[in-house]
Design a protein around this motif. Structure first.
Motif, short mmCIF file in Angstrom:
data_model
loop_
_atom_site.label_atom_id
_atom_site.label_comp_id
_atom_site.label_asym_id
_atom_site.label_seq_id
_atom_site.Cartn_x
_atom_site.Cartn_y
_atom_site.Cartn_z
N PRO A 98 0.81 -1.23 0.00
CA PRO A 98 0.00 0.00 0.00
C PRO A 98 0.83 1.27 0.00
O PRO A 98 0.36 2.31 -0.47
N LYS A 99 2.06 1.22 0.51
CA LYS A 99 2.89 2.42 0.52
C LYS A 99 3.26 2.85 -0.90
O LYS A 99 3.21 4.04 -1.23
N VAL A 100 3.62 1.89 -1.75
CA VAL A 100 3.93 2.22 -3.13
C VAL A 100 2.67 2.69 -3.85
O VAL A 100 2.69 3.66 -4.61
N GLN A 101 1.56 2.01 -3.61
CA GLN A 101 0.30 2.43 -4.22
C GLN A 101 -0.04 3.87 -3.84
O GLN A 101 -0.49 4.66 -4.67
N ARG A 102 0.17 4.20 -2.58
CA ARG A 102 -0.15 5.55 -2.10
C ARG A 102 0.72 6.60 -2.78
O ARG A 102 0.25 7.70 -3.13
N GLU A 103 2.00 6.28 -3.00
CA GLU A 103 2.89 7.21 -3.68
C GLU A 103 2.42 7.47 -5.11
O GLU A 103 2.42 8.61 -5.59
N ILE A 104 2.03 6.41 -5.80
CA ILE A 104 1.55 6.56 -7.18
C ILE A 104 0.26 7.36 -7.20
O ILE A 104 0.08 8.27 -8.03
N LEU A 105 -0.64 7.04 -6.30
CA LEU A 105 -1.93 7.73 -6.25
C LEU A 105 -1.74 9.21 -5.95
O LEU A 105 -2.39 10.07 -6.56
N SER A 106 -0.87 9.54 -5.01
CA SER A 106 -0.63 10.94 -4.67
C SER A 106 -0.10 11.71 -5.87
O SER A 106 -0.50 12.85 -6.13
N PHE A 107 0.79 11.07 -6.63
CA PHE A 107 1.32 11.72 -7.84
C PHE A 107 0.19 11.97 -8.84
O PHE A 107 0.06 13.07 -9.40
N ARG A 108 -0.64 10.96 -9.06
CA ARG A 108 -1.73 11.12 -10.03
C ARG A 108 -2.72 12.19 -9.58
O ARG A 108 -3.22 12.97 -10.39
N LEU A 109 -3.01 12.25 -8.28
CA LEU A 109 -3.90 13.28 -7.76
C LEU A 109 -3.31 14.67 -7.93
O LEU A 109 -4.03 15.65 -8.12
N PRO A 113 -5.59 16.08 -12.57
CA PRO A 113 -6.60 17.13 -12.74
C PRO A 113 -6.13 18.25 -13.67
O PRO A 113 -6.92 18.78 -14.47
N TYR A 114 -4.85 18.61 -13.59
CA TYR A 114 -4.31 19.63 -14.49
C TYR A 114 -4.23 19.12 -15.92
O TYR A 114 -4.47 19.86 -16.87
N VAL A 115 -3.87 17.85 -16.07
CA VAL A 115 -3.82 17.23 -17.39
C VAL A 115 -5.22 17.25 -18.02
O VAL A 115 -5.40 17.58 -19.20
N ALA A 116 -6.23 16.90 -17.23
CA ALA A 116 -7.61 16.91 -17.73
C ALA A 116 -8.04 18.31 -18.12
O ALA A 116 -8.72 18.51 -19.14
N MET A 117 -7.65 19.30 -17.33
CA MET A 117 -7.99 20.69 -17.64
C MET A 117 -7.37 21.11 -18.97
O MET A 117 -8.02 21.75 -19.82
N MET A 118 -6.10 20.73 -19.17
CA MET A 118 -5.43 21.06 -20.42
C MET A 118 -6.08 20.35 -21.61
O MET A 118 -6.24 20.92 -22.69
N VAL A 228 -12.67 11.04 -10.08
CA VAL A 228 -12.28 9.70 -10.56
C VAL A 228 -11.20 9.11 -9.67
O VAL A 228 -11.27 7.95 -9.25
N LEU A 229 -10.20 9.92 -9.34
CA LEU A 229 -9.09 9.43 -8.53
C LEU A 229 -9.49 9.24 -7.08
O LEU A 229 -8.96 8.36 -6.39
N ALA A 230 -10.43 10.05 -6.60
CA ALA A 230 -10.94 9.84 -5.24
C ALA A 230 -11.65 8.49 -5.16
O ALA A 230 -11.56 7.78 -4.15
#
Length: 257
Positions: A98-109, A113-118, A228-230
Motif C-alpha cells: 500500500p505504501k507504493v500504491q499511495r505514492e503513485i496515487l498521490s502523484f496522479r492526484l 486534474p491539471y492534465v484533464a484541464m489542459m 475519478v481518482l478519489a
C-alpha cells in the motif's frame, strides 16, 4: 523463495528476486537486503554475478551500498520511478504494497486534474474519439462475472482512457510521460477495479470527465478528474494525505489560482 521461470541456460536473477521482495514490502526503506555471500549460496552463483545484479538496483536508486555493512533499501523518493525497468517491477510486484500504491496515487492526484484541464482546452476531434472508444470499452467489459478476460479488458480500456487524456493535451512531455506512467497507472487501475464495490458509479465518474473534456469545460474536467481518482483511492482503501495539489484551490474561469 518463489521459483522464477527462467529461459534455458539463463541463471537466476538476484535483481528480479530482490525487486519482488522490495516492491512487495518485504524489505522497507532503511532495511538491509541479504549480504552477497548469502545470495551466492541461495542462488548457487558466483559473487561477480551477484554484484552485477545488485548494481542494477543501485543504478536505479533502489538500494545503496554501505561499505562494511551491505546493501540498504533507499527511501522511495530516491527511486528512479520512471525508469522502464523500475516501472516494470512496480507493475509485477507492488500490488501487495500500500505504501507504493499511495505514492503513485498521490502523484496522479497532483497531476491528472491539471492534465484533464489542459485536455479540455486542447483536445481535437480525434482525441475525443479515442477517449470515447476507451470509455465504451470500459462499459462493455465492466462486469467481472464475464470472467478474467473481461476484467483484463476493462482495465486495459480504463488505462487507454487516461492515456488518451494525457495525449489530448498536445504537450510532448505529457504525451511521452503517459507511456512511461502506463505501468504504474495500470497497477492502480487493476487493483481498484478488482476491489470496487460500485463499478457503475466509477463508470459514471469517467463519463462525467469525458463530457467535461468534450464540452470544453476545463474547471469541470479538473474536478471530475479529482472525483475519478478519489474513487480509486476509496476502492483501494488509501488515504493519499494532505499534500494533494488543487485540493484547496479556488477555480476561476481560467483555471486554478
Amino acid at each position: 523463495m518463489k521459483e522464477k521461470q527462467q529461459k534455458p541456460n539463463q541463471r537466476p536473477s538476484v535483481a528480479e528476486f530482490l525487486a519482488e521482495e522490495i516492491f512487495s514490502g518485504r524489505y522497507q526503506p532503511g532495511d538491509y537486503v541479504p549480504k552477497e555471500v548469502a545470495l551466492c549460496d541461495q542462488f548457487a552463483i558466483n559473487r561477480s554475478a551477484v554484484r552485477s545484479d545488485l548494481r542494477q538496483l543501485v543504478d536505479v536508486g533502489i538500494i545503496e551500498r554501505i561499505s562494511g555493512h551491505g546493501s540498504r533499501v533507499r527511501e522511495y523518493s530516491e527511486w528512479n520511478i520512471l525508469d522502464p525497468t523500475v516501472t516494470g517491477w512496480m507493475t509485477r510486484y507492488a500490488a501487495p504494497n500500500p505504501k507504493v500504491q499511495r505514492e503513485i496515487l498521490s502523484f496522479r492526484l497532483d497531476v491528472e486534474p491539471y492534465v484533464a484541464m489542459m485536455a479540455a482546452k486542447r483536445a481535437t476531434a480525434r482525441d475525443l474519439v479515442a477517449i470515447e472508444e476507451a470509455f465504451e470499452g470500459m462499459g462493455q467489459n465492466m462486469h467481472g462475472d464475464a470472467g478474467p478476460e473481461s476484467n483484463r479488458l476493462h482495465s486495459d480500456y480504463d488505462v487507454a482512457f487516461h492515456v488518451a487524456i494525457y495525449k489530448a493535451t498536445h504537450n510532448i512531455v505529457w504525451a511521452q510521460l503517459s507511456h512511461i506512467l502506463r505501468p504504474s497507472i495500470y497497477l492502480l487501475i487493476k487493483m481498484s477495479n478488482v476491489s470496487a464495490t460500485d463499478p457503475e458509479a466509477s463508470l459514471e465518474r469517467h463519463r462525467q470527465l469525458m463530457e467535461a473534456i468534450r464540452t470544453r469545460r476545463p474547471n469541470e474536467a479538473f474536478r471530475s478528474a479529482q472525483a475519478v481518482l478519489a474513487g480509486t483511492a476509496d476502492a483501494l482503501g488509501l488515504k493519499p494525505g494532505e499534500s494533494v495539489l488543487g485540493s484547496r484551490l479556488e477555480l476561476t474561469a481560467d483555471g486554478p489560482l
